[in-house]
Design a protein around this motif. Structure first.
Motif, PDB file in Angstrom:
ATOM      1  N   CYS A   1       0.242  -1.530   0.378  1.00 15.55           N
ATOM      2  CA  CYS A   1       0.302  -0.269  -0.049  1.00 15.55           C
ATOM      3  C   CYS A   1       0.635   1.308  -0.106  1.00 15.55           C
ATOM      4  CB  CYS A   1      -0.671   0.137   1.590  1.00 15.55           C
ATOM      5  SG  CYS A   1      -1.993   1.483   1.142  1.00 15.55           S
TER       6      CYS A   1
ATOM      7  N   ASP B   1      -4.278   5.404  -3.682  1.00 11.96           N
ATOM      8  CA  ASP B   1      -5.284   6.616  -3.701  1.00 11.96           C
ATOM      9  C   ASP B   1      -5.810   7.083  -4.331  1.00 11.96           C
ATOM     10  OD1 ASP B   1      -4.325   8.829  -2.760  1.00 11.96           O
ATOM     11  OD2 ASP B   1      -5.236   7.859  -0.737  1.00 11.96           O
TER      12      ASP B   1
ATOM     13  N   THR C   1       0.455  -4.562   3.800  1.00 11.59           N
ATOM     14  CA  THR C   1      -0.793  -4.963   4.007  1.00 11.59           C
ATOM     15  C   THR C   1      -1.354  -5.003   5.580  1.00 11.59           C
ATOM     16  OG1 THR C   1      -1.062  -7.214   3.938  1.00 11.59           O
ATOM     17  CG2 THR C   1      -0.915  -5.858   1.354  1.00 11.59           C
TER      18      THR C   1
ATOM     19  N   CYS D   1      -1.191  -0.567  -3.986  1.00 13.87           N
ATOM     20  CA  CYS D   1      -2.369  -0.354  -3.864  1.00 13.87           C
ATOM     21  C   CYS D   1      -2.144   1.259  -3.424  1.00 13.87           C
ATOM     22  CB  CYS D   1      -3.222  -0.976  -2.948  1.00 13.87           C
ATOM     23  SG  CYS D   1      -4.168  -2.663  -3.836  1.00 13.87           S
TER      24      CYS D   1
ATOM     25  N   TYR E   1      -8.613  -4.645  -4.187  1.00 14.02           N
ATOM     26  CA  TYR E   1      -8.500  -2.606  -3.996  1.00 14.02           C
ATOM     27  C   TYR E   1      -8.684  -2.715  -2.142  1.00 14.02           C
ATOM     28  CZ  TYR E   1      -8.283   2.110  -3.147  1.00 14.02           C
ATOM     29  OH  TYR E   1      -8.067   3.081  -2.313  1.00 14.02           O
ATOM     30  N   ASP E   2     -10.009  -3.605  -1.640  1.00 15.75           N
ATOM     31  CA  ASP E   2     -10.122  -3.116  -0.401  1.00 15.75           C
ATOM     32  C   ASP E   2      -8.833  -4.112   0.891  1.00 15.75           C
ATOM     33  OD1 ASP E   2     -12.441  -1.572  -0.510  1.00 15.75           O
ATOM     34  OD2 ASP E   2     -14.124  -2.952  -0.890  1.00 15.75           O
TER      35      ASP E   2
ATOM     36  N   ASP F   1       0.306   5.424   0.265  1.00 22.01           N
ATOM     37  CA  ASP F   1      -0.421   6.514   0.447  1.00 22.01           C
ATOM     38  C   ASP F   1       0.664   7.584   1.987  1.00 22.01           C
ATOM     39  OD1 ASP F   1      -2.813   8.018   1.454  1.00 22.01           O
ATOM     40  OD2 ASP F   1      -3.533   6.271   2.356  1.00 22.01           O
TER      41      ASP F   1
ATOM     42  N   CYS G   1      -5.845  -4.527   0.354  1.00 28.58           N
ATOM     43  CA  CYS G   1      -4.687  -3.895   0.514  1.00 28.58           C
ATOM     44  C   CYS G   1      -4.938  -2.214   0.888  1.00 28.58           C
ATOM     45  CB  CYS G   1      -4.486  -3.768  -0.815  1.00 28.58           C
ATOM     46  SG  CYS G   1      -4.397  -5.433  -1.617  1.00 28.58           S
ATOM     47  N   LYS G   2      -6.125  -1.359   1.002  1.00 24.43           N
ATOM     48  CA  LYS G   2      -5.062   0.005   0.873  1.00 24.43           C
ATOM     49  C   LYS G   2      -5.295   0.136   1.997  1.00 24.43           C
ATOM     50  CE  LYS G   2     -10.711   0.478   1.435  1.00 24.43           C
ATOM     51  NZ  LYS G   2     -11.749   1.153   0.848  1.00 24.43           N
ATOM     52  N   GLU G   3      -5.176  -0.395   3.465  1.00 21.69           N
ATOM     53  CA  GLU G   3      -5.517  -0.375   4.330  1.00 21.69           C
ATOM     54  C   GLU G   3      -3.595  -0.695   5.318  1.00 21.69           C
ATOM     55  OE1 GLU G   3      -7.880   1.674   5.810  1.00 21.69           O
ATOM     56  OE2 GLU G   3      -8.783   0.985   4.506  1.00 21.69           O
TER      57      GLU G   3
ATOM     58  N   GLY H   1      -5.729   1.515  -8.091  1.00 20.97           N
ATOM     59  CA  GLY H   1      -5.848   2.416  -8.012  1.00 20.97           C
ATOM     60  C   GLY H   1      -7.712   2.906  -7.927  1.00 20.97           C
ATOM     61  N   THR H   2      -8.029   3.625  -6.770  1.00 20.59           N
ATOM     62  CA  THR H   2      -9.530   4.546  -7.222  1.00 20.59           C
ATOM     63  C   THR H   2      -8.831   5.888  -7.939  1.00 20.59           C
ATOM     64  OG1 THR H   2      -9.216   5.886  -5.177  1.00 20.59           O
ATOM     65  CG2 THR H   2     -10.429   4.050  -4.755  1.00 20.59           C
TER      66      THR H   2
END
Length: 695
Positions: free
Chosen positions: A430, A513, A462, A511, A618-619, A432, A621-623, A534-535
């Motif tokens: 991830c 955002d 992750t 991953c 995505y859900d 971010d 791995c994103k956190e 990614g979003t």
């Protein structure tokens, strides 16, 4: 004359008959003809033939009428699309968009006699408009006393349409020497252009028109800047002397070669057009099959919490801190001579403050209890204050002034090297933003537990193990093959991908955002062999024909739409779950579609809705960065010094403890300590085993 040529000449002549100018001396002067305002279709046709696509888009936006749309929602949508076509936010920065708006207003407030002249130039900024006006002022005198063409020239243009056409072609020369296309299908021979310039110069040796267009030839011969014009003065003079001005402009009429139709200029786009089709993605990445031998070695060694922490703050790191701290103290004429043992004891006090908070630093020596007796027995308060106030990590004589964090750069490099060396080898990572708390900072990050402080770019697993980090600064010190098309976020992701690839050419999956995601970024990562999901924001979808959000809200939950770019093999998917999200991936597609539960707006559970594979991955791995922030926020170093970078040092200690705890949990899955016990173990060990018993 060619009848195809006479039509546009006749229509253009009528327009020029109404040009301002001095009154004729006799009755045979120009007759002013009132001309109807051109229709919108005529304006667009004229502009298209003049190669002004951006001007067409601007006028379409400004001239759009409410009656052209079936309803108010459609009218608003069309206005947004027309504004998007004009300002091109996917290609222009905010500063460039603001410059276009300022330029439009600047051209609007110009005097009416200057507007037709300036608008013939392909202007892209206000500075270019000012340059054109300054050149007109310095090269042509006062423009308010006469029109763009003198009286005799207008009469000549009326009698001879060819003369008028050639004069119009000359007036379309841009400030960079590139002639603009005018609505005609016949090119103008160079000999005829020079001949008519000679005619004008012979009849009007000092008028506005002649001076203005000789000045345009000067621009065509060299750069438009005044400095460059001075350098090219000799070359321009030779060029103008080569033009033999004579009053005869009709000598070559009979010998004039037949004109050929002009070739249309092809519109060249900066980026190739995307080809979207509705199908699932067909990724060609190898499957993940890497074995984490490093973690297996750590399991076999059975390291305790202190040994795990010292994988990151190792002997090399402590020696660096001790060396630079002593150098800094000696430069201030302070006798310090701190040792590695004392520095570990200082770290013990800092770690203790993570789970035992006191309003004042001195209270760790004043109050008597089991933990604080360790502090009093380990190090005197005055000695701790002296060491802590001189804590240093870089040589002040060799600082990079372009790097905002140059005083921490050696420690940051050392930490990143150790974090990567012992990082679990996983498939998914991830990327971010994180936040280091500091109330003196002007940086703000909404949606995080800590909102004011220093932004930190983080790449984690992750589960929240920090692999790589870099503090945010306007001009980042990390510049590795930067691509301006990717932007700041895209280049940071590319840098993190390069860091991961140092461990081996594995098909990692990143991953992130919508701040980072773009089709160009995913295409660049794919070339490196890195998968990514990614979003994505609406203005970065590159005109992908997905169902719009308003229409999708009318569909049932679980509905999704998707498109694949044929050339780059990148998929975009829009899904209606708890909310509508848009995702982009170069590796994960729609299949297999799973069934999940979802909550409606009134908190009623909706039984089983469809979820594409891209959303599920995505859900999962994103956190990663959020999990790291959650763990660090519980037990953070609370002691701060007056130095601005003290909070960043504390952040690195917290991150090292977080990583050590993750390794401890991976090596001891059945008997791992919780974060508090792990933190207390390391703090007590440093205070008990590094105490100066001689005192």
């Amino acid at each position: 004359m060619d009848p195809k040529l006479s039509e546009p000449l006749a229509s253009n002549l009528n327009m020029d008959e109404a040009l301002p100018g001095p009154a004729p001396e006799n009755g045979d002067g120009l007759v002013k003809v009132k001309e109807e305002d051109p229709t919108w279709e005529q304006v667009c046709s004229s502009l298209e033939s003049s190669s002004h696509p951006q001007e067409i888009c601007r006028l379409r936006f400004r001239q759009f009428c409410f009656q052209e749309a079936p309803g108010p929602r459609e009218a608003l949508a069309q206005l947004r699309e027309l504004c998007h076509q004009w300002l091109r936010p996917e290609m222009h920065t905010k500063e460039q968009i603001m410059e276009l708006l300022v330029l439009e207003q600047f051209l609007t407030i110009l005097p009416k006699d200057l507007q037709p002249f300036v608008k013939t130039y392909p202007l892209e900024s206000g500075e270019e408009a000012v340059t054109v006006l300054e050149n007109l002022e310095t090269g042509s005198g006062d423009t308010g006393q006469q029109g763009l063409f003198p009286k005799d020239q207008l009469i000549s243009m009326k009698k001879n349409p060819e003369t008028r056409l050639q004069c119009l072609c000359l007036t379309q020369s841009g400030p960079r020497g590139c002639a603009l296309q005018i609505p005609c299908s016949t090119p103008i021979p160079t000999e005829r252009t020079v001949a008519h310039l000679n005619t004008v110069k012979g009849h009007h040796p000092g008028d506005l028109w002649a001076r203005m267009h000789i000045s345009s030839l000067e621009y065509a011969a060299g750069d438009i800047t005044r400095k460059a014009r001075k350098k090219d003065k000799a070359r321009v003079s030779e060029l103008l002397q080569g033009l033999a001005f004579s009053g005869d402009s009709d000598v070559e009429k009979d010998n004039e070669p037949e004109t050929q139709p002009a070739l249309k200029k092809l519109k060249v786009s900066r980026f190739p057009e995307n080809s979207w089709t509705k199908r699932d993605i067909k990724p060609n990445f190898p499957s993940w099959s890497a074995l984490d031998s490093g973690l297996l070695n750590l399991k076999s060694e059975k390291l305790n919490p202190v040994e795990l922490f010292e994988l990151f703050f190792d002997d090399e790191t402590f020696n660096l801190i001790v060396k630079e701290t002593n150098n800094y103290a000696s430069q201030k004429n302070v006798s310090l001579e701190v040792t590695v043992q004392e520095m570990r004891c200082v770290f013990g006090v800092l770690l203790l403050s993570g789970f035992m908070r006191r309003p004042r630093r001195g209270m760790y020596w004043e109050i008597s209890d089991t933990d604080q007796n360790l502090v009093r027995d380990a190090i005197r308060r005055d000695r701790f204050e002296l060491i802590f106030s001189n804590l240093h990590f870089a040589d002040n004589g060799h600082l990079d002034q372009k790097d905002k964090f140059t005083k921490l750069r050696p420690l940051i490099k050392q930490m990143n090297k150790n974090f990567l060396l012992y990082a679990p080898l996983e498939e998914n990572y991830c990327f971010d933003k994180s936040m280091c708390e500091c109330f003196d900072s002007d940086q703000f990050l909404n949606g995080k537990p800590i909102r004011i402080g220093y932004k930190i770019w983080c790449g984690t697993t992750t589960q929240g193990y920090l692999v790589w980090f870099e503090p945010y600064q306007e001009e980042s010190a990390v510049k590795v093959d930067e691509d301006p098309d990717l932007g700041l976020g895209g280049n940071l992701v590319m840098n993190f991908a390069d860091v991961l690839l140092e461990r081996g050419q594995y098909p990692y999956h990143l991953c992130f955002d919508s701040f980072f995601t773009s089709v160009k970024l995913l295409s660049a990562l794919k070339k490196k062999g890195v998968r990514a999901t990614g979003t994505i924001l609406e203005n970065r979808t590159e005109k992908c024909p997905l169902m719009n959000v308003e229409h999708m809200k009318k569909m049932e939950r679980g509905y999704f739409d998707f498109q694949v770019e044929e050339n780059k093999e990148i998929i975009l998917c829009r899904w209606y779950g708890d909310d509508i999200i848009s995702l982009c991936s170069n590796a994960v597609g729609i299949e297999p579609v799973s069934e999940i539960s979802c909550c409606a707006a009134d908190d009623e559970e909706i039984p089983q809705i469809s979820q594409p594979s891209i959303v599920k991955v995505y859900d999962e791995c994103k956190e990663g960065v959020a999990k790291m922030d959650q763990i660090i926020s519980k037990y953070r170093v609370r002691i701060r010094s007056k130095k601005w970078y003290s909070v960043l040092v504390s952040y690195m200690i917290d991150a090292a403890m977080n990583n050590a705890w993750h390794l401890h949990r991976a090596c001891n899955p059945g008997a791992s300590l919780d974060p508090l016990d792990f933190w207390r173990f390391v703090a007590h060990f440093y205070l008990e085993h590094n105490a100066d018993l001689s005192e």
